[in-house]
Design a protein around this motif. Structure first.
Motif, PDB file in Angstrom:
ATOM      1  N   CYS A 286       0.850  -1.209   0.000  1.00 44.91           N
ATOM      2  CA  CYS A 286       0.000   0.000   0.000  1.00 44.91           C
ATOM      3  C   CYS A 286       0.880   1.252   0.000  1.00 44.91           C
ATOM      4  N   GLY A 287       0.245   2.394  -0.282  1.00 43.38           N
ATOM      5  CA  GLY A 287       0.992   3.646  -0.376  1.00 43.38           C
ATOM      6  C   GLY A 287       1.709   4.010   0.916  1.00 43.38           C
ATOM      7  N   GLY A 288       1.055   3.742   2.027  1.00 41.39           N
ATOM      8  CA  GLY A 288       1.685   4.043   3.318  1.00 41.39           C
ATOM      9  C   GLY A 288       2.956   3.240   3.517  1.00 41.39           C
ATOM     10  N   ALA A 289       2.935   1.985   3.108  1.00 49.99           N
ATOM     11  CA  ALA A 289       4.123   1.125   3.262  1.00 49.99           C
ATOM     12  C   ALA A 289       5.240   1.602   2.340  1.00 49.99           C
ATOM     13  N   ASP A 290       4.875   1.999   1.121  1.00 50.95           N
ATOM     14  CA  ASP A 290       5.886   2.528   0.187  1.00 50.95           C
ATOM     15  C   ASP A 290       6.569   3.757   0.787  1.00 50.95           C
ATOM     16  N   TYR A 291       5.752   4.650   1.334  1.00 51.95           N
ATOM     17  CA  TYR A 291       6.293   5.879   1.936  1.00 51.95           C
ATOM     18  C   TYR A 291       7.238   5.514   3.090  1.00 51.95           C
ATOM     19  N   ALA A 292       6.823   4.568   3.913  1.00 52.59           N
ATOM     20  CA  ALA A 292       7.660   4.165   5.056  1.00 52.59           C
ATOM     21  C   ALA A 292       9.006   3.634   4.571  1.00 52.59           C
ATOM     22  N   ARG A 293       8.969   2.749   3.582  1.00 55.00           N
ATOM     23  CA  ARG A 293      10.214   2.149   3.076  1.00 55.00           C
ATOM     24  C   ARG A 293      11.129   3.228   2.502  1.00 55.00           C
ATOM     25  N   SER A 294      10.549   4.223   1.833  1.00 58.49           N
ATOM     26  CA  SER A 294      11.420   5.254   1.237  1.00 58.49           C
ATOM     27  C   SER A 294      11.877   6.276   2.286  1.00 58.49           C
ATOM     28  N   ASN A 295      11.337   6.140   3.520  1.00 63.75           N
ATOM     29  CA  ASN A 295      11.791   7.041   4.592  1.00 63.75           C
ATOM     30  C   ASN A 295      12.490   6.281   5.715  1.00 63.75           C
ATOM     31  N   GLY A 296      12.924   5.061   5.411  1.00 62.88           N
ATOM     32  CA  GLY A 296      13.711   4.293   6.391  1.00 62.88           C
ATOM     33  C   GLY A 296      12.937   3.863   7.615  1.00 62.88           C
ATOM     34  N   ILE A 297      11.612   3.773   7.497  1.00 66.09           N
ATOM     35  CA  ILE A 297      10.793   3.315   8.641  1.00 66.09           C
ATOM     36  C   ILE A 297      10.456   1.835   8.419  1.00 66.09           C
ATOM     37  N   PRO A 298      10.817   0.960   9.392  1.00 66.31           N
ATOM     38  CA  PRO A 298      10.543  -0.473   9.219  1.00 66.31           C
ATOM     39  C   PRO A 298       9.052  -0.737   9.013  1.00 66.31           C
ATOM     40  N   VAL A 299       8.755  -1.696   8.128  1.00 70.80           N
ATOM     41  CA  VAL A 299       7.362  -2.062   7.805  1.00 70.80           C
ATOM     42  C   VAL A 299       7.113  -3.504   8.230  1.00 70.80           C
ATOM     43  N   LEU A 300       6.084  -3.714   9.029  1.00 70.24           N
ATOM     44  CA  LEU A 300       5.730  -5.078   9.461  1.00 70.24           C
ATOM     45  C   LEU A 300       4.310  -5.399   9.022  1.00 70.24           C
ATOM     46  N   LEU A 301       4.075  -6.674   8.719  1.00 68.63           N
ATOM     47  CA  LEU A 301       2.764  -7.131   8.222  1.00 68.63           C
ATOM     48  C   LEU A 301       1.951  -7.722   9.375  1.00 68.63           C
ATOM     49  N   PHE A 302       0.768  -7.177   9.542  1.00 63.40           N
ATOM     50  CA  PHE A 302      -0.204  -7.712  10.503  1.00 63.40           C
ATOM     51  C   PHE A 302      -1.600  -7.405  10.009  1.00 63.40           C
ATOM     52  N   PRO A 303      -2.553  -8.353  10.092  1.00 61.97           N
ATOM     53  CA  PRO A 303      -2.351  -9.734  10.550  1.00 61.97           C
ATOM     54  C   PRO A 303      -1.712 -10.602   9.454  1.00 61.97           C
ATOM     55  N   LYS A 304      -1.479 -11.847   9.775  1.00 60.39           N
ATOM     56  CA  LYS A 304      -0.961 -12.778   8.753  1.00 60.39           C
ATOM     57  C   LYS A 304      -1.987 -12.879   7.624  1.00 60.39           C
ATOM     58  N   PRO A 305      -1.519 -12.944   6.353  1.00 58.14           N
ATOM     59  CA  PRO A 305      -2.484 -13.137   5.254  1.00 58.14           C
ATOM     60  C   PRO A 305      -3.246 -14.446   5.473  1.00 58.14           C
ATOM     61  N   LYS A 306      -4.455 -14.502   4.948  1.00 55.16           N
ATOM     62  CA  LYS A 306      -5.282 -15.708   5.157  1.00 55.16           C
ATOM     63  C   LYS A 306      -4.556 -16.942   4.639  1.00 55.16           C
ATOM     64  N   ARG A 307      -4.113 -16.838   3.332  1.00 55.24           N
ATOM     65  CA  ARG A 307      -3.450 -18.027   2.758  1.00 55.24           C
ATOM     66  C   ARG A 307      -2.167 -18.255   3.554  1.00 55.24           C
ATOM     67  N   GLU A 308      -1.840 -19.531   3.726  1.00 57.06           N
ATOM     68  CA  GLU A 308      -0.659 -19.902   4.515  1.00 57.06           C
ATOM     69  C   GLU A 308       0.569 -19.156   3.956  1.00 57.06           C
ATOM     70  N   SER A 309       1.259 -18.424   4.832  1.00 53.87           N
ATOM     71  CA  SER A 309       2.489 -17.756   4.369  1.00 53.87           C
ATOM     72  C   SER A 309       3.376 -17.507   5.582  1.00 53.87           C
ATOM     73  N   SER A 310       4.677 -17.507   5.367  1.00 49.82           N
ATOM     74  CA  SER A 310       5.594 -17.319   6.499  1.00 49.82           C
ATOM     75  C   SER A 310       5.537 -15.861   6.960  1.00 49.82           C
ATOM     76  N   ASP A 311       5.146 -14.970   6.065  1.00 50.14           N
ATOM     77  CA  ASP A 311       5.176 -13.544   6.400  1.00 50.14           C
ATOM     78  C   ASP A 311       4.054 -13.203   7.392  1.00 50.14           C
ATOM     79  N   GLY A 312       4.201 -12.099   8.055  1.00 51.02           N
ATOM     80  CA  GLY A 312       3.118 -11.636   8.927  1.00 51.02           C
ATOM     81  C   GLY A 312       3.295 -12.073  10.370  1.00 51.02           C
TER      82      GLY A 312
END
Ligand code: GRF
Length: 209
Positions: A40-66
């Protein structure tokens, strides 16, 4: 004060708060961005401003991320987060987080709660409901978060006129501009510890002396 912001979309409120921190109007340090949509746009902005981005909640489909709710609470504590700011975050906050951060999670809703709030009323749906009701005013509400959607203690509101023949988009823009002003003011007050809790449980903002 250390701040974590949660977003799901463009993150315009997040950007304004970040600018406030950089510009000094907000005595805050934005240490973490949490989102349910990594692209999302907020995450893009964070990444370009050196702010760590974490995923929550875990996506529905099984994935290691989140993160799981417990991992989310742990990471917020590890970062030393003082306040969690929801800004266009569309998922429910887990009870573990509400319990771990009492009176320290804020949300902004684009209508004058308790009217036009609750599950299912978000984004354009809010403004359509306001226009359909014939209400003469709308505006942002900033409230503390509890286990339900949009029901916590109200901390600040600001009214904007509903104009005849407003489209939902025009009303949304008028409200969003006001959100940006109100959230920066409220977060500045939070960081300067100018929030006092009345004995009946109502939070009040003390103006700068
Ligand atoms: C805003 O209307 C906000 O009130 C609501 O989500 C919308 C988008 O906010 N919670 P943002 O541009 O992602 O900050």
């Amino acid at each position: 004060k250390k701040l974590a912001v949660f977003v799901s979309g463009g993150g315009s409120n997040f950007k304004k708060i970040h600018e406030g921190c950089l510009g000094g109007s907000v005595q805050g340090d934005l240490v973490l961005l949490v989102t349910n949509k990594k692209d999302c746009g907020g995450a893009d902005y964070a990444r370009s401003n050196g702010i760590p981005v974490l995923l929550f909640p875990k996506p529905k489909r099984e994935s290691s991320d989140g993160l799981s709710p417990t991992e989310l609470v742990d990471v917020l504590r590890e970062y030393g987060v003082d306040f969690v700011l929801l800004a266009g975050y569309l998922k429910l906050i887990p009870a573990e987080l509400v319990k771990a951060f009492p009176k320290r999670i804020l949300n902004i809703h684009p209508a004058l709660l308790p009217a036009f709030g609750g599950k299912g009323l978000y984004g354009m749906r809010v403004h359509k409901a306001v226009l359909a009701s014939g209400a003469r005013y709308s505006g942002p509400t900033i409230h503390f978060v509890d286990e339900e959607y949009d029901t916590g203690r109200i901390l600040a509101q600001s009214a904007v006129r509903v104009v005849a023949n407003d489209t939902p988009e025009e009303l949304a823009k008028r409200v969003l501009d006001e959100e940006h002003k109100l959230y920066v003011e409220v977060v500045a007050a939070i960081c300067e510890e100018r929030i006092k809790w009345r004995e009946d449980g109502v939070p009040l903002i003390q103006s700068k002396d």
